[in-house]
Each structure stands twice: as C-alpha cells, then as structure tokens.
Scaffold this motif. Structure first.
Motif, PDB file in Angstrom:
ATOM      1  N   TYR A  68       0.797  -1.222   0.000  1.00 22.04           N
ATOM      2  CA  TYR A  68       0.000   0.000   0.000  1.00 22.04           C
ATOM      3  C   TYR A  68       0.835   1.281   0.000  1.00 22.04           C
ATOM      4  O   TYR A  68       0.626   2.156  -0.832  1.00 22.04           O
ATOM      5  CB  TYR A  68      -0.960   0.018   1.206  1.00 22.04           C
ATOM      6  N   LEU A  69       1.742   1.405   0.930  1.00 20.88           N
ATOM      7  CA  LEU A  69       2.503   2.641   1.079  1.00 20.88           C
ATOM      8  C   LEU A  69       3.315   2.968  -0.175  1.00 20.88           C
ATOM      9  O   LEU A  69       3.391   4.130  -0.580  1.00 20.88           O
ATOM     10  CB  LEU A  69       3.413   2.568   2.313  1.00 20.88           C
ATOM     11  N   GLY A  70       3.881   1.960  -0.807  1.00 22.99           N
ATOM     12  CA  GLY A  70       4.640   2.186  -2.044  1.00 22.99           C
ATOM     13  C   GLY A  70       3.798   2.812  -3.134  1.00 22.99           C
ATOM     14  O   GLY A  70       4.251   3.696  -3.866  1.00 22.99           O
ATOM     15  N   CYS A 122      -5.040   3.463  -3.571  1.00 22.90           N
ATOM     16  CA  CYS A 122      -3.784   3.991  -3.019  1.00 22.90           C
ATOM     17  C   CYS A 122      -3.294   5.192  -3.821  1.00 22.90           C
ATOM     18  O   CYS A 122      -2.811   6.173  -3.245  1.00 22.90           O
ATOM     19  CB  CYS A 122      -2.708   2.902  -2.975  1.00 22.90           C
ATOM     20  N   TYR A 123      -3.415   5.130  -5.150  1.00 20.13           N
ATOM     21  CA  TYR A 123      -3.032   6.275  -5.980  1.00 20.13           C
ATOM     22  C   TYR A 123      -3.911   7.478  -5.643  1.00 20.13           C
ATOM     23  O   TYR A 123      -3.426   8.604  -5.558  1.00 20.13           O
ATOM     24  CB  TYR A 123      -3.167   5.955  -7.477  1.00 20.13           C
ATOM     25  N   ALA A 124      -5.200   7.233  -5.460  1.00 23.47           N
ATOM     26  CA  ALA A 124      -6.130   8.321  -5.117  1.00 23.47           C
ATOM     27  C   ALA A 124      -5.770   8.920  -3.754  1.00 23.47           C
ATOM     28  O   ALA A 124      -5.763  10.147  -3.594  1.00 23.47           O
ATOM     29  CB  ALA A 124      -7.568   7.810  -5.113  1.00 23.47           C
ATOM     30  N   PHE A 136      -3.645  13.279  -0.639  1.00 22.11           N
ATOM     31  CA  PHE A 136      -2.676  13.723   0.370  1.00 22.11           C
ATOM     32  C   PHE A 136      -1.801  14.846  -0.195  1.00 22.11           C
ATOM     33  O   PHE A 136      -1.612  15.881   0.432  1.00 22.11           O
ATOM     34  CB  PHE A 136      -1.815  12.537   0.826  1.00 22.11           C
ATOM     35  N   LEU A 137      -1.297  14.648  -1.398  1.00 15.92           N
ATOM     36  CA  LEU A 137      -0.460  15.642  -2.056  1.00 15.92           C
ATOM     37  C   LEU A 137      -1.223  16.942  -2.257  1.00 15.92           C
ATOM     38  O   LEU A 137      -0.714  18.032  -1.957  1.00 15.92           O
ATOM     39  CB  LEU A 137       0.014  15.080  -3.396  1.00 15.92           C
ATOM     40  N   TYR A 138      -2.457  16.865  -2.726  1.00 11.18           N
ATOM     41  CA  TYR A 138      -3.301  18.042  -2.945  1.00 11.18           C
ATOM     42  C   TYR A 138      -3.505  18.810  -1.639  1.00 11.18           C
ATOM     43  O   TYR A 138      -3.387  20.035  -1.600  1.00 11.18           O
ATOM     44  CB  TYR A 138      -4.642  17.611  -3.546  1.00 11.18           C
TER      45      TYR A 138
END
Length: 131
Positions: free
Chosen positions: A36-38, A107-109, A114-116
């Motif tokens: 997941y984290l990757g 996970c990509y979402a 998170f980045l946003y």
C-alpha cells in the motif's frame, strides 16, 4: 506550463525514489508497506519528478498523475507488458506491472489527495497576513 529546473524537487525526487527502492527490496516482506505505502508514495514521486523540470498548475498535474496511474493499472488488467513482449523481471515489465488491483487505484487516489491537501495547506500558509 514552462520548462524550469528546480533543485529542491529533484532532491525530493531522489529521496522518494530511494524510499521506493528500499520498499521494493529491504521491506518487500512488510506487507502493508510493500502493498500500500509504495503505491501512495509513487504518485508523489511522479509529482516531484515533473516539478523538477516543469512549472505547471498543481491541480492539473495531480489530476494528470492520477489518470496516468490509472492507465498503467488498467494496462496491467489487459496484460500489456506480456503482450508487448517484455520479459518478466525487465525494467518495462516492472514499470507496467502485471496484476490489476482496485486497491492500487485507491492507493493512488489517497496519494494524490494527500499531495493536494499538503499543497493547499502550504499555499494557505504562504498567503497568511503577517501580524
């Protein structure tokens, strides 16, 4: 969009890439991290890589990275790496991948969201009036 080198983003890209390498090698047996984290980190890695060389609207870039990530994931569903003739273990086979997962898309979402949120918080702090 304009070409502009940014050393800070390049350094972040290198650090995130090294983190991904560690996850793929030394932490490959730690299920949560590998599974997941990757995938959360990889979208952030793509963001910092693009920002290393291009000045672009953050929201458009994050949206584009999410779409790109989904395209790669759906390519896995259709076994594109095998159909393209890439050998198992080759760089392109690893990049494209070989197993589709809705969890990966989630996970990509999460990584993009998170980045946003981090970018919006940073933007709001930079526009706060001084007291």
């Amino acid at each position: 969009m304009k070409l502009q080198f940014n050393i800070k983003y390049l350094i972040l890209t290198i650090l995130l890439f090294l983190t991904e390498v560690i996850i793929a090698t030394a932490l490959k047996n730690v299920f949560f991290v590998r599974a997941y984290l990757g995938d959360v980190i990889v979208v952030i890695l793509l963001y910092t890589f693009v920002k290393s060389f291009i000045t672009i609207d953050n929201t458009k870039l994050i949206t584009g990275i999410f779409i790109f990530s989904c395209i790669i994931e759906f390519a896995q569903y259709f076994n594109v790496a095998e159909k393209a003739g890439f050998q198992k273990g080759s760089l392109m086979y690893i990049v494209i991948g070989n197993s589709f997962s809705w969890v990966d898309i989630a996970c990509y979402a999460i990584g993009c969201l998170f980045l946003y949120l981090i970018i919006k918080v940073a933007e709001n702090k930079s526009f706060q009036p001084e007291n």
